[in-house]
Design a protein around this motif. Structure first.
Motif, PDB file in Angstrom:
ATOM      1  N   GLU A  31      -7.857   7.389  25.185  1.00 28.99           N
ATOM      2  CA  GLU A  31      -6.920   8.327  24.555  1.00 28.99           C
ATOM      3  C   GLU A  31      -6.228   7.697  23.355  1.00 28.99           C
ATOM      4  N   LEU A  32      -5.790   6.437  23.506  1.00 25.50           N
ATOM      5  CA  LEU A  32      -5.172   5.760  22.369  1.00 25.50           C
ATOM      6  C   LEU A  32      -6.202   5.502  21.275  1.00 25.50           C
ATOM      7  N   ALA A  33      -7.404   5.066  21.672  1.00 23.45           N
ATOM      8  CA  ALA A  33      -8.447   4.754  20.692  1.00 23.45           C
ATOM      9  C   ALA A  33      -8.840   5.972  19.863  1.00 23.45           C
ATOM     10  N   SER A  34      -8.782   7.144  20.466  1.00 28.98           N
ATOM     11  CA  SER A  34      -9.189   8.368  19.756  1.00 28.98           C
ATOM     12  C   SER A  34      -8.020   9.089  19.100  1.00 28.98           C
ATOM     13  N   SER A  35      -6.821   8.511  19.202  1.00 23.85           N
ATOM     14  CA  SER A  35      -5.634   9.140  18.599  1.00 23.85           C
ATOM     15  C   SER A  35      -5.598   8.897  17.096  1.00 23.85           C
ATOM     16  N   ASN A  36      -4.718   9.595  16.415  1.00 19.91           N
ATOM     17  CA  ASN A  36      -4.588   9.452  14.964  1.00 19.91           C
ATOM     18  C   ASN A  36      -3.882   8.144  14.602  1.00 19.91           C
ATOM     19  N   GLU A  37      -4.269   7.597  13.465  1.00 18.69           N
ATOM     20  CA  GLU A  37      -3.565   6.442  12.921  1.00 18.69           C
ATOM     21  C   GLU A  37      -2.503   6.938  11.955  1.00 18.69           C
ATOM     22  N   TYR A  38      -1.294   6.338  12.074  1.00 15.23           N
ATOM     23  CA  TYR A  38      -0.185   6.702  11.203  1.00 15.23           C
ATOM     24  C   TYR A  38       0.004   5.653  10.112  1.00 15.23           C
ATOM     25  N   LYS A  39       0.387   6.103   8.945  1.00 14.34           N
ATOM     26  CA  LYS A  39       0.878   5.198   7.907  1.00 14.34           C
ATOM     27  C   LYS A  39       2.339   4.910   8.232  1.00 14.34           C
ATOM     28  N   GLN A  40       2.736   3.638   8.204  1.00 12.25           N
ATOM     29  CA  GLN A  40       4.099   3.278   8.577  1.00 12.25           C
ATOM     30  C   GLN A  40       5.113   4.071   7.759  1.00 12.25           C
ATOM     31  N   PRO A  41       5.992   4.822   8.423  1.00  8.88           N
ATOM     32  CA  PRO A  41       7.039   5.559   7.686  1.00  8.88           C
ATOM     33  C   PRO A  41       8.024   4.591   7.031  1.00  8.88           C
ATOM     34  N   ILE A  42       8.445   4.897   5.823  1.00 14.58           N
ATOM     35  CA  ILE A  42       9.369   4.028   5.088  1.00 14.58           C
ATOM     36  C   ILE A  42      10.652   3.794   5.882  1.00 14.58           C
ATOM     37  N   GLU A  43      11.122   4.841   6.570  1.00 11.31           N
ATOM     38  CA  GLU A  43      12.390   4.721   7.295  1.00 11.31           C
ATOM     39  C   GLU A  43      12.293   3.796   8.512  1.00 11.31           C
ATOM     40  N   GLU A  44      11.071   3.445   8.917  1.00 12.07           N
ATOM     41  CA  GLU A  44      10.910   2.560  10.073  1.00 12.07           C
ATOM     42  C   GLU A  44      10.837   1.081   9.679  1.00 12.07           C
ATOM     43  N   ILE A  45      10.684   0.793   8.396  1.00 18.21           N
ATOM     44  CA  ILE A  45      10.518  -0.601   7.964  1.00 18.21           C
ATOM     45  C   ILE A  45      11.685  -1.463   8.422  1.00 18.21           C
ATOM     46  N   SER A  46      12.895  -0.948   8.283  1.00 19.62           N
ATOM     47  CA  SER A  46      14.092  -1.732   8.611  1.00 19.62           C
ATOM     48  C   SER A  46      14.298  -1.897  10.116  1.00 19.62           C
ATOM     49  N   LYS A  47      13.463  -1.238  10.911  1.00 15.99           N
ATOM     50  CA  LYS A  47      13.574  -1.328  12.369  1.00 15.99           C
ATOM     51  C   LYS A  47      12.386  -2.043  12.998  1.00 15.99           C
ATOM     52  N   ILE A 191       3.165   3.694  22.233  1.00 12.92           N
ATOM     53  CA  ILE A 191       2.264   2.938  21.357  1.00 12.92           C
ATOM     54  C   ILE A 191       1.588   3.915  20.407  1.00 12.92           C
ATOM     55  N   ARG A 192       1.650   3.609  19.111  1.00 12.54           N
ATOM     56  CA  ARG A 192       0.961   4.411  18.103  1.00 12.54           C
ATOM     57  C   ARG A 192       0.001   3.534  17.321  1.00 12.54           C
ATOM     58  N   GLN A 193      -1.140   4.104  16.949  1.00 12.25           N
ATOM     59  CA  GLN A 193      -1.975   3.420  15.962  1.00 12.25           C
ATOM     60  C   GLN A 193      -1.208   3.393  14.649  1.00 12.25           C
ATOM     61  N   MET A 194      -1.221   2.234  13.980  1.00 14.67           N
ATOM     62  CA  MET A 194      -0.383   2.108  12.787  1.00 14.67           C
ATOM     63  C   MET A 194      -1.058   1.276  11.699  1.00 14.67           C
ATOM     64  N   ASP A 195      -0.934   1.767  10.483  1.00 13.82           N
ATOM     65  CA  ASP A 195      -1.322   1.041   9.276  1.00 13.82           C
ATOM     66  C   ASP A 195      -0.021   0.696   8.555  1.00 13.82           C
ATOM     67  N   PHE A 196       0.339  -0.587   8.523  1.00 15.55           N
ATOM     68  CA  PHE A 196       1.649  -1.000   8.030  1.00 15.55           C
ATOM     69  C   PHE A 196       1.657  -1.137   6.515  1.00 15.55           C
ATOM     70  N   ILE A 197       2.750  -0.673   5.904  1.00 21.72           N
ATOM     71  CA  ILE A 197       2.912  -0.809   4.456  1.00 21.72           C
ATOM     72  C   ILE A 197       3.827  -1.976   4.122  1.00 21.72           C
ATOM     73  N   ASP A 198       4.510  -2.530   5.130  1.00 17.42           N
ATOM     74  CA  ASP A 198       5.398  -3.668   4.920  1.00 17.42           C
ATOM     75  C   ASP A 198       5.043  -4.756   5.926  1.00 17.42           C
ATOM     76  N   ASN A 199       4.819  -5.972   5.427  1.00 17.04           N
ATOM     77  CA  ASN A 199       4.379  -7.074   6.276  1.00 17.04           C
ATOM     78  C   ASN A 199       5.446  -8.140   6.489  1.00 17.04           C
ATOM     79  N   GLY A 200       6.676  -7.817   6.146  1.00 13.38           N
ATOM     80  CA  GLY A 200       7.755  -8.759   6.369  1.00 13.38           C
ATOM     81  C   GLY A 200       7.816  -9.841   5.299  1.00 13.38           C
ATOM     82  N   PRO A 201       8.764 -10.765   5.440  1.00  8.02           N
ATOM     83  CA  PRO A 201       8.954 -11.806   4.423  1.00  8.02           C
ATOM     84  C   PRO A 201       7.892 -12.902   4.499  1.00  8.02           C
ATOM     85  N   ALA A 202       7.725 -13.617   3.373  1.00  7.76           N
ATOM     86  CA  ALA A 202       6.827 -14.782   3.282  1.00  7.76           C
ATOM     87  C   ALA A 202       5.407 -14.438   3.717  1.00  7.76           C
TER      88      ALA A 202
END
Length: 325
Positions: A31-47, A191-202
């Motif tokens: 079920e998780l494997a066949s679920s949609n992948e999300y692009k990381q929402p901007i508002e979630e970066i700080s969390k 748990i969500r499939q996620m493609d992250f737009i922010d990878n943190g510092p350094a």
């Protein structure tokens, strides 16, 4: 002590083949494997705490910076592991290097949050039916499952195993992983499939860590400290001479050859892989003699702390990144 799947006990060994007996686990994993992948929402970066390859982080519900999301991506043959002891959650990105030692290191950090707790929930994703002779995905899946059968004093309850066989799909006769990345919410256990737009510092320096040597997974963040901490590491000069310099001289301008030389799954890598690999090669070749001097002489680390929802460091030596000319 043991690995448990729906109360069935594995105390000596467990493998991918054993998972076939557990329909509920397989269904949840599919079920998780066949679920949609999300692009990381901007508002979630700080969390969110982002975990690179060969790193792990630990989040507790009372995190001093208010983080409650933790995740990683860009896993093909790599596996992303989540361990939950009901007080804190650890997420690791494992690539097959010193897996047993890395998991022991993760548990040592988790135990600090709840020494008396001996029941851990386990979630694993990653891998696919790769066609390599070394069967990277299958080998890592089986290794992780076996490790949890043999670790003393803790019962591990396997809740999700979207790994290798159960994370595979075929496009134009080529096998691919369904899941490349996940984000775990420590409050809801979602748990969500996620493609992250922010990878943190350094980002680049942390990428060098897993590229330079066969280190164990490093603890990049723990709620007990509330900081990003990059521990000092060395780069083997022979590795530069015999790997990175020839890599640049012979393959840098041939994308297909560079993929084959640097990835365990060249056909399955995402478009960002080559750009990041080229930048890492250039960064290592330019700064490998200097990197060890960037770390604080007293703490033997580079530290980032949180200020106004941003990561800040007092370290003036570190070079953030490099551009491809």
């Amino acid at each position: 002590m043991v690995l448990l799947i729906n109360e069935y006990v594995y105390s000596k060994k467990c493998s991918l083949e054993d998972l076939e007996k557990h329909n509920d686990l397989i269904q949840v994993s599919y079920e998780l494997a066949s679920s949609n992948e999300y692009k990381q929402p901007i508002e979630e970066i700080s969390k969110t705490i982002y975990i690179h390859q060969r790193e792990f982080g630990v989040l507790a519900k009372n995190d001093p910076n208010g983080f409650y999301l933790i995740g990683s991506d860009n896993a093909t043959t790599c596996h992303i592991l989540v361990l939950d002891n009901q007080v804190a959650v650890a997420l690791a990105h494992l690539d097959g290097a010193k897996t047993h030692e890395s998991i022991k290191h993760i548990l040592q950090e988790l135990i600090k949050y709840s020494p008396e707790n001996v029941d851990y929930d386990v979630y694993i994703v990653g891998g696919f039916l790769d066609g390599s002779n070394r069967q990277y995905s299958r080998t890592l899946s089986n290794e992780i499952l076996h490790i949890f059968c043999t670790i003393p004093n803790i019962s591990f309850h396997l809740k999700l195993a979207a790994i290798t066989t159960y994370n595979d799909h075929i496009v134009n006769n080529i096998h691919y992983p369904h899941i490349y990345g996940i984000c775990f919410d420590i409050n809801t256990k979602n748990i969500r499939q996620m493609d992250f737009i922010d990878n943190g510092p350094a980002f680049r320096l942390r990428t060098v860590y897993q590229s330079a040597n066969s280190h164990i997974a490093s603890c990049i963040y723990s709620s007990l400290k509330g900081i990003i901490e990059i521990e000092k590491f060395d780069i083997d000069k022979q590795f530069i001479k015999h790997y990175y310099k020839p890599l640049y001289e012979q393959y840098f301008h041939n994308d297909q050859q560079l993929l084959k030389m640097t990835s365990t799954s060249p056909e399955q890598e995402r478009k960002s892989y080559l750009i990041n690999m080229k930048k890492t090669i250039l960064y290592i070749l330019k700064y490998y003699k200097d990197i060890s001097k960037w770390f604080d002489e007293q703490t033997h680390s580079i530290i980032y702390y949180r200020l106004n929802d941003r990561w800040i460091t007092d370290n003036k030596k570190i070079i953030d990144d490099i551009e491809i000319e």
